[in-house]
Enzyme design. Structure first.
Site, PDB file in Angstrom:
ATOM      1  N   GLY A  33       0.806  -1.223   0.000  1.00 56.81           N
ATOM      2  CA  GLY A  33       0.000   0.000   0.000  1.00 56.81           C
ATOM      3  C   GLY A  33       0.833   1.265   0.000  1.00 56.81           C
ATOM      4  O   GLY A  33       1.900   1.325  -0.631  1.00 56.81           O
ATOM      5  N   VAL A  34       0.366   2.261   0.718  1.00 56.44           N
ATOM      6  CA  VAL A  34       1.055   3.552   0.734  1.00 56.44           C
ATOM      7  C   VAL A  34       2.408   3.421   1.431  1.00 56.44           C
ATOM      8  O   VAL A  34       3.381   4.097   1.062  1.00 56.44           O
ATOM      9  CB  VAL A  34       0.141   4.633   1.369  1.00 56.44           C
ATOM     10  CG1 VAL A  34      -0.086   4.430   2.851  1.00 56.44           C
ATOM     11  CG2 VAL A  34       0.700   6.030   1.093  1.00 56.44           C
ATOM     12  N   ASP A  35       2.498   2.532   2.416  1.00 55.91           N
ATOM     13  CA  ASP A  35       3.765   2.285   3.129  1.00 55.91           C
ATOM     14  C   ASP A  35       4.836   1.807   2.132  1.00 55.91           C
ATOM     15  O   ASP A  35       5.972   2.323   2.119  1.00 55.91           O
ATOM     16  CB  ASP A  35       3.498   1.220   4.204  1.00 55.91           C
ATOM     17  CG  ASP A  35       4.542   1.168   5.302  1.00 55.91           C
ATOM     18  OD1 ASP A  35       5.398   2.080   5.368  1.00 55.91           O
ATOM     19  OD2 ASP A  35       4.488   0.226   6.110  1.00 55.91           O
ATOM     20  N   VAL A  91      -5.638  -2.137   3.525  1.00 55.10           N
ATOM     21  CA  VAL A  91      -5.512  -3.493   4.080  1.00 55.10           C
ATOM     22  C   VAL A  91      -6.194  -3.613   5.443  1.00 55.10           C
ATOM     23  O   VAL A  91      -6.749  -4.664   5.775  1.00 55.10           O
ATOM     24  CB  VAL A  91      -4.015  -3.852   4.232  1.00 55.10           C
ATOM     25  CG1 VAL A  91      -3.847  -5.261   4.783  1.00 55.10           C
ATOM     26  CG2 VAL A  91      -3.288  -3.732   2.920  1.00 55.10           C
ATOM     27  N   TYR A  92      -6.181  -2.557   6.228  1.00 50.41           N
ATOM     28  CA  TYR A  92      -6.725  -2.635   7.590  1.00 50.41           C
ATOM     29  C   TYR A  92      -8.252  -2.566   7.638  1.00 50.41           C
ATOM     30  O   TYR A  92      -8.839  -2.776   8.703  1.00 50.41           O
ATOM     31  CB  TYR A  92      -6.101  -1.543   8.474  1.00 50.41           C
ATOM     32  CG  TYR A  92      -4.703  -1.883   8.983  1.00 50.41           C
ATOM     33  CD1 TYR A  92      -4.053  -3.050   8.591  1.00 50.41           C
ATOM     34  CD2 TYR A  92      -4.037  -1.034   9.866  1.00 50.41           C
ATOM     35  CE1 TYR A  92      -2.773  -3.361   9.051  1.00 50.41           C
ATOM     36  CE2 TYR A  92      -2.761  -1.340  10.342  1.00 50.41           C
ATOM     37  CZ  TYR A  92      -2.129  -2.503   9.929  1.00 50.41           C
ATOM     38  OH  TYR A  92      -0.875  -2.808  10.401  1.00 50.41           O
TER      39      TYR A  92
END
Ligand code: APR
Length: 171
Positions: free
Chosen positions: A30-32, A119-120
Site C-alpha cells: 500500500g502507501v507504506d 488493508v486494515y
C-alpha cells in the site's frame, strides 16, 4: 482550509507526509510500500531506531529521497467490526501525527494518507469523518493541511465529510 487531493502522496512537495504504517515499522504494501520505495533504503535504516509503534500512535523520520522533508509513520487500527476502540485508535493516530508535526517549526505543510482504509479495512466514510475532525482541530497550526486520497471511494467519503453538513460526530 483542508485541501482534498487525489494523488500519489510520495510526489507531494510538502514539509511532511503521513504514512499508514504497521506496528513493526518495517515497510509493507500500500502507501507504506510506495513511501519506502520512493524514500530509499535509508528510511528503513532510520526506522530501526524503534522496535515497534503501537496502533493509535506515530513516529517521525526524515523523508530521505522524497520531496517531503519528513515522514510521519502513523499506525492505525485494524478494523474488527468497531467494538475494539477502532475509532478512538484512528483518532489517536491522527492526533499523534499532528503533535509530532507541531513540535517542529519547519513543518508548515502536511499531507495525510487515508490511514487504515486499505488493508486494515476501516470503513471509509467513518475514517474520513474521523480524519476531517482531527484536521479541523489542528489546521490553524499549519499553512496547508492536505487529505491525500488514492481511490474514488475515499475521495467521495472525504467530500462528504468536508461538506458543511458533513461534520457529524465521528463515532
Ligand atoms: N498515495 C496515497 N495513498 C495511497 C497510495 C499512495 N501512493 N497507495 C495507497 N494509498 C491509499 C489506499 O488507497 C488506502 O486508501 O492508502 C490508503 C491506506 O491503505 P494501506 O496502505 O493499505 O494502509 P492501512 O489500511 O492503514 O494498512 C496498513 O498495510 O502496507 C501495509 O505496512 C502497512 O501493515 C500496514 C498496513
Amino acid at each position: 482550509m483542508i485541501e482534498l487531493l487525489r494523488d500519489d502522496i510520495t510526489t507531494l512537495r510538502v514539509d511532511a507526509i503521513v504514512n499508514a504504517a504497521s506496528p513493526a515499522l518495517r515497510g509493507g504494501g500500500g502507501v507504506d510500500g510506495a513511501i519506502h520505495a520512493a524514500a530509499g533504503p535509508e528510511l528503513l535504516e532510520e526506522l530501526h531506531r524503534w522496535t515497534h509503534c503501537r496502533p493509535g500512535s506515530a513516529v517521525i523520520t526524515s523523508g530521505h529521497r522524497l520531496p517531503a522533508r519528513y515522514v510521519i509513520h502513523a499506525v492505525g487500527p485494524v478494523w474488527h467490526g468497531g467494538s475494539q476502540a477502532e475509532p478512538a485508535l484512528l483518532r489517536g493516530a491522527y492526533d499523534t501525527a499532528f503533535e509530532l508535526a507541531r513540535e517542529r517549526a519547519d513543518i508548515r505543510t502536511i499531507a495525510f494518507s487515508a490511514i487504515s482504509t486499505g488493508v486494515y479495512g476501516f470503513p471509509k466514510p467513518l475514517a474520513a469523518r474521523i480524519a476531517v475532525a482531527a484536521m479541523r482541530d489542528n489546521e490553524h497550526h499549519f499553512d496547508r493541511v492536505i487529505a491525500c486520497v488514492f481511490d474514488e471511494d475515499n475521495a467521495a467519503a472525504y467530500r462528504a465529510a468536508l461538506a458543511p453538513d458533513g461534520d457529524l460526530p465521528a463515532a
